[in-house]
Design a protein around this motif. Structure first.
Motif, PDB file in Angstrom:
ATOM      1  N   HIS A 190     -11.102  23.954 -17.814  1.00  0.00           N
ATOM      2  CA  HIS A 190     -12.173  23.055 -18.244  1.00  0.00           C
ATOM      3  C   HIS A 190     -13.278  22.980 -17.195  1.00  0.00           C
ATOM      4  O   HIS A 190     -14.461  22.983 -17.519  1.00  0.00           O
ATOM      5  CB  HIS A 190     -11.608  21.651 -18.512  1.00  0.00           C
ATOM      6  CG  HIS A 190     -11.023  21.513 -19.886  1.00  0.00           C
ATOM      7  ND1 HIS A 190     -11.764  21.699 -21.025  1.00  0.00           N
ATOM      8  CD2 HIS A 190      -9.764  21.245 -20.292  1.00  0.00           C
ATOM      9  CE1 HIS A 190     -10.989  21.541 -22.091  1.00  0.00           C
ATOM     10  NE2 HIS A 190      -9.759  21.275 -21.674  1.00  0.00           N
ATOM     11  N   ARG A 194     -17.220  24.053 -17.547  1.00  0.00           N
ATOM     12  CA  ARG A 194     -18.315  23.096 -17.302  1.00  0.00           C
ATOM     13  C   ARG A 194     -19.330  23.696 -16.346  1.00  0.00           C
ATOM     14  O   ARG A 194     -20.531  23.543 -16.512  1.00  0.00           O
ATOM     15  CB  ARG A 194     -17.754  21.802 -16.720  1.00  0.00           C
ATOM     16  CG  ARG A 194     -17.462  20.751 -17.791  1.00  0.00           C
ATOM     17  CD  ARG A 194     -17.393  19.349 -17.191  1.00  0.00           C
ATOM     18  NE  ARG A 194     -16.355  19.230 -16.180  1.00  0.00           N
ATOM     19  CZ  ARG A 194     -15.070  19.004 -16.463  1.00  0.00           C
ATOM     20  NH1 ARG A 194     -14.679  18.882 -17.713  1.00  0.00           N
ATOM     21  NH2 ARG A 194     -14.183  18.914 -15.499  1.00  0.00           N
ATOM     22  N   LEU A 213      -7.014  23.039 -24.649  1.00  0.00           N
ATOM     23  CA  LEU A 213      -8.067  23.912 -24.129  1.00  0.00           C
ATOM     24  C   LEU A 213      -9.162  24.255 -25.132  1.00  0.00           C
ATOM     25  O   LEU A 213     -10.295  24.493 -24.745  1.00  0.00           O
ATOM     26  CB  LEU A 213      -7.463  25.219 -23.605  1.00  0.00           C
ATOM     27  CG  LEU A 213      -6.712  25.137 -22.278  1.00  0.00           C
ATOM     28  CD1 LEU A 213      -6.153  26.504 -21.915  1.00  0.00           C
ATOM     29  CD2 LEU A 213      -7.632  24.640 -21.167  1.00  0.00           C
ATOM     30  N   SER A 237     -15.512  17.327 -24.619  1.00  0.00           N
ATOM     31  CA  SER A 237     -15.333  18.248 -23.502  1.00  0.00           C
ATOM     32  C   SER A 237     -14.624  17.585 -22.324  1.00  0.00           C
ATOM     33  O   SER A 237     -14.120  18.261 -21.441  1.00  0.00           O
ATOM     34  CB  SER A 237     -16.679  18.824 -23.069  1.00  0.00           C
ATOM     35  OG  SER A 237     -17.517  17.751 -22.684  1.00  0.00           O
TER      36      SER A 237
END
Lengths: 265, 252
Positions: A190, A194, A213, A237
């Protein structure tokens, strides 16, 4: 949660149209994939789950151009895939460490192939940038044999990303790790997305992993496999491991599990 | 383990071995035509020192050249067998059969075939006896390469040559050096076999043979010790090369 995929805000990055594949065996053909179609949009993270031996790994080899499908077409960013291309990054369950190279030089390897003109210094800087993203700064001069399984897998992911591929293909990269290490690496995935978004196709056996995920999950049937179901994962997210224990996620996991187990479709 | 420790322990073991040998000969009161003792060797070495140097050099260079050819031919054969299934199926039984033939029987054949070409036939036996382990280990190293190792480069569009140079070759180095350690001893045996069985006036094998003819038993034993010494030197040269080129494969 659990709605069908039907969003069209981004261009399609991975596009499979009616892909069928079979392996040649002694007495004829052994069908593996049967009319698989799927579209993954740019910067989306897609997971493919399915019963053991259903042809998930074959799917990754087809998309990366390592093998050619018997029928159907595969496009990456609108271009037909007929052979391997430098815009793909791959990582497997086996971290495939080149034991004779340092960690840094393992990460640099793809640049030696796809960017032969890049200076040594630039390559090193790029590799160091990735190693620090996965908290491996200080380990660049170590031998792979000095690293733990989770660290090797992180090096493997750095190597898959070092040449800035359009598409990252992950074939059960966390499958051989213990539960804690696996969760650490999920959080790391993650973080990496980002910092710099990428399109990703993840093959996995772990349903919780697929939910944690991905943006969308494709369920494959028994061999010869086709996509029998797809769901969007709407968790946003910023995901926490605790989210996996929320009631809506629990029911999504249950429905995925029953679909994989169901032999009738 | 310190460097001096690494050196002193084997040295002490060797001295111990010589003392036991001396003691056994002394206790049994064997005359030196039955069994020479280490104390007989010094005079033998001194008396024939020029010949030891000259013949030792003959044995050494012919072994090294034979081994060099072994490495080239063995690696090429190993590559052919490791990269193509068909050639592996075709060549493997032939190689196994060839390797099974006792080389002592090949020596007279070669000596007759290349009569007069002493250096060439000695080098040839050193080569023939030692290329097999190299060919087999290189072919196994290449054919057991996990497909993922190939795929990480193939998926980027790398050529077969690049994959071979960057992945297959370095990954096979530990197997190669393992085989080279066996091959170096075999090549040495091959050289001496030719020198002893078909004496042509060169090498330590010839010196051994003349010791036999003249019933000079201390000389025969001195040759054996000289051979052991050369064998140890050659072996550890290979070990040193292994440290340099495949030291990464060592786990402490």
């Amino acid at each position: 949660m659990g709605t069908d995929l039907n969003e069209a805000e981004r261009p399609v990055q991975i596009d499979l149209r009616g892909v069928s594949h079979a392996f040649e065996i002694e007495n004829g053909a052994f069908p593996v994939l049967n009319d698989v179609s799927l579209q993954i949009r740019k910067n989306h993270f897609a997971a493919v789950v399915g019963p053991s031996g259903c042809g998930k790994s074959t799917l990754t080899r087809l998309i990366s151009g390592l093998i050619k499908p018997v029928s159907g077409e595969i496009y990456l960013a609108g271009e037909r895939v007929t052979s391997p291309r430098a815009t793909v990054g791959m990582a497997f369950q086996n971290p495939v460490m080149l034991e004779w190279r340092s960690v840094l030089k393992n990460v640099i390897l793809p640049l030696e192939i796809v960017a032969p003109k890049m200076s040594h210094k630039q390559r090193q800087e790029r590799a160091m940038e990735l190693l620090s993203m996965v908290s491996l700064e200080g380990f660049e001069d170590k031998r792979p044999s000095e690293l733990s399984g989770g660290m090797k897998q992180r090096v493997s992911l750095c190597r898959a990303l070092v040449h800035d591929p359009d598409v990252l293909i992950l074939d059960e990269p966390f499958g051989a790790l213990d539960a804690f290490t696996r969760e650490e690496l999920w959080a790391m995935m993650h973080r990496l997305r980002r910092i710099k978004p990428f399109t990703c196709l993840l093959i996995t056996h772990d349903l919780r992993e697929s939910v944690f995920l991905s943006d969308e999950i494709y369920v494959m049937s028994q061999r010869p496999a086709k996509i029998k179901h797809s769901v969007a994962v709407e968790l946003g997210s910023e995901r926490q491991l605790d989210d996996l224990y929320a009631p809506n996620v629990t029911s999504l996991l249950a429905s995925l599990r029953s679909q994989i187990a169901d032999p009738n479709n | 383990m310190s460097a001096s420790h690494k050196f002193l322990v084997p040295l002490a073991a060797m001295i111990g071995f010589l003392l036991v040998w001396e003691w056994i000969v002394w206790v049994n009161d064997w005359p030196n035509y039955k069994m020479a003792s280490p104390s007989d060797l010094g005079p033998a070495f001194w008396k024939f020192r020029i010949l030891f140097l000259e013949y030792g050099w003959d044995t050494l260079w012919r072994t090294v050249v034979g081994l060099g050819i072994s490495v080239i031919v063995g690696v090429l054969l190993g590559m052919v067998m490791g990269l193509s299934r068909t050639s592996r199926d075709a060549l493997y039984p032939l190689l196994v059969g060839f390797n099974a033939i006792p080389k002592a029987t090949v020596v007279p054949v070669i000596a007759l075939l290349l009569v007069g070409l002493d250096d060439l036939n000695t080098v040839l036996i050193a080569f023939l006896i030692s290329f097999f382990p190299i060919a087999v280990s290189v072919s196994i190293g290449l054919s057991t390469l996990e497909p993922e190792y190939r795929d990480i480069l193939r998926a980027l569009g790398a050529s077969k040559t690049t994959i071979f140079l960057k992945i297959a070759l370095p990954k096979t180095l530990p197997e190669f050096f393992g085989a080279l350690k066996i091959a170096v001893t075999l090549a040495f045996i091959g050289t001496n076999l030719m020198e002893i069985v078909e004496p042509h006036g060169k090498g330590l094998g010839h010196l051994f043979d003349s010791g036999k003819i003249n019933a000079d038993y201390p000389l025969m034993f001195a040759v054996l010790i000289a051979l052991a010494f050369l064998g140890i030197v050659l072996y550890y040269i290979v070990v040193a090369l292994e440290q340099i080129f495949a030291g990464w494969a060592e786990r402490d």
